[in-house]
Design a protein around this motif. Structure first.
Motif, mmCIF file in Angstrom:
data_model
loop_
_atom_site.group_PDB
_atom_site.id
_atom_site.type_symbol
_atom_site.label_atom_id
_atom_site.label_comp_id
_atom_site.label_asym_id
_atom_site.label_seq_id
_atom_site.Cartn_x
_atom_site.Cartn_y
_atom_site.Cartn_z
ATOM 1 N N UNK A 1 0.846 -1.191 0.000
ATOM 2 C CA UNK A 1 0.000 0.000 0.000
ATOM 3 C C UNK A 1 0.881 1.240 0.000
ATOM 4 N N UNK A 2 0.355 2.321 -0.566
ATOM 5 C CA UNK A 2 1.067 3.594 -0.497
ATOM 6 C C UNK A 2 0.863 4.222 0.888
ATOM 7 N N UNK A 3 1.524 5.339 1.159
ATOM 8 C CA UNK A 3 1.619 5.842 2.518
ATOM 9 C C UNK A 3 0.857 7.152 2.781
ATOM 10 N N UNK A 4 0.242 7.733 1.774
ATOM 11 C CA UNK A 4 -0.419 9.029 1.971
ATOM 12 C C UNK A 4 -1.725 8.865 2.755
ATOM 13 N N UNK A 5 -1.939 9.735 3.733
ATOM 14 C CA UNK A 5 -3.185 9.756 4.506
ATOM 15 C C UNK A 5 -3.960 10.997 4.106
ATOM 16 N N UNK A 6 -5.133 10.802 3.511
ATOM 17 C CA UNK A 6 -5.952 11.916 3.058
ATOM 18 C C UNK A 6 -7.415 11.614 3.302
ATOM 19 N N UNK A 7 -8.180 12.656 3.601
ATOM 20 C CA UNK A 7 -9.637 12.553 3.711
ATOM 21 C C UNK A 7 -10.221 13.519 2.703
ATOM 22 N N UNK A 8 -10.937 12.979 1.713
ATOM 23 C CA UNK A 8 -11.289 13.791 0.570
ATOM 24 C C UNK A 8 -10.009 14.133 -0.156
ATOM 25 N N UNK A 9 -9.840 15.412 -0.483
ATOM 26 C CA UNK A 9 -8.601 15.847 -1.120
ATOM 27 C C UNK A 9 -7.722 16.639 -0.156
ATOM 28 N N UNK A 10 -7.941 16.438 1.150
ATOM 29 C CA UNK A 10 -7.104 17.064 2.166
ATOM 30 C C UNK A 10 -6.093 16.049 2.672
ATOM 31 N N UNK A 11 -4.804 16.356 2.520
ATOM 32 C CA UNK A 11 -3.764 15.430 2.955
ATOM 33 C C UNK A 11 -3.374 15.729 4.396
ATOM 34 N N UNK A 12 -3.312 14.670 5.228
ATOM 35 C CA UNK A 12 -2.960 14.811 6.633
ATOM 36 C C UNK A 12 -1.549 14.330 6.930
ATOM 37 N N UNK A 13 -1.062 13.348 6.195
ATOM 38 C CA UNK A 13 0.261 12.798 6.493
ATOM 39 C C UNK A 13 0.840 12.120 5.264
#
Length: 205
Positions: free
Chosen positions: A25-37
């Motif tokens: 899996x990739x590592x980006x944490x996002x909700x909608x198009x807002x990236x958190x980490x």
């Protein structure tokens, strides 16, 4: 975009090989198009022969992994044997279905190697359970599955499956704005499991 789609973002893939299973899996944490980490972890080792790859809310992924670890440890203590991959998948399927009114916002891949050989299962947020040779889940799944469909071969080994998983995740990262920032990989064989993290790589077609 619906609220559920906003929460279940990212890309994970699972591939069954002749001698094991690869989950990535990739590592980006996002909700909608807002990236958190840029350093989220979506691939988890349950024990030496079972692993989980998931996308969605990180807290839900972590809770499901803790449930799987606890019950698989109890199973091993009670029976003095390694649990089957289907047992772990059925457990999580039951947990997801039991919480369908207030669901876990996840899509899950469960894979590993037991006495019958390698197995890989796919689950949605309601616990629907399917066994397959390969799968991709998440917002980048259409991009990743195209690579898997075009390159998967029956009888491929875990080394080949690892390279294919990287290629599929890189494809999703190249076009899906909520996938990115590196790849976590869990490789499981009869001799055990290995975890690794690799940086984002350029797409190679």
């Amino acid at each position: 975009m619906s609220s559920i789609e906003e929460l279940i973002t990212g890309t994970a893939v699972g591939i069954k090989a002749s001698d094991g299973v690869v989950l990535a899996a990739e590592k980006r944490v996002a909700y909608g198009f807002t990236m958190f980490s840029r350093s989220g972890r979506k691939v988890f080792r349950v024990n030496d022969n079972i692993g989980i790859a998931s996308i969605g809310i990180l807290a839900d992924m972590q809770v499901l992994t803790k449930i799987a670890k606890a019950y698989m440890s109890l199973y091993a203590l009670d029976t003095k044997t390694r649990p089957s991959i289907r047992s772990a998948a059925k457990l999580l399927s039951y947990v997801l279905f039991s919480n369908r009114v207030f669901p876990y916002f996840v899509e899950v891949l469960v894979g590993g190697v037991d006495d019958e050989g390698p197995h890989m299962y796919i689950m949605d947020a309601l616990g629907s359970l399917i066994e397959d040779d390969y799968a991709a889940v998440g917002t980048g799944n259409k991009l990743a599955i195209a690579v898997l469909e075009g390159n998967y071969k029956q009888g491929m080994n875990v080394k080949e499956a690892r390279e294919l998983a990287i290629k599929a995740i890189n494809q999703s990262i190249s076009r899906d704005p909520v996938s990115g920032d590196g790849i976590d990989i869990l490789t499981i064989t009869r001799s055990g499991s290995t975890e690794e993290t690799i940086p984002l790589q350029p797409l190679r077609l």
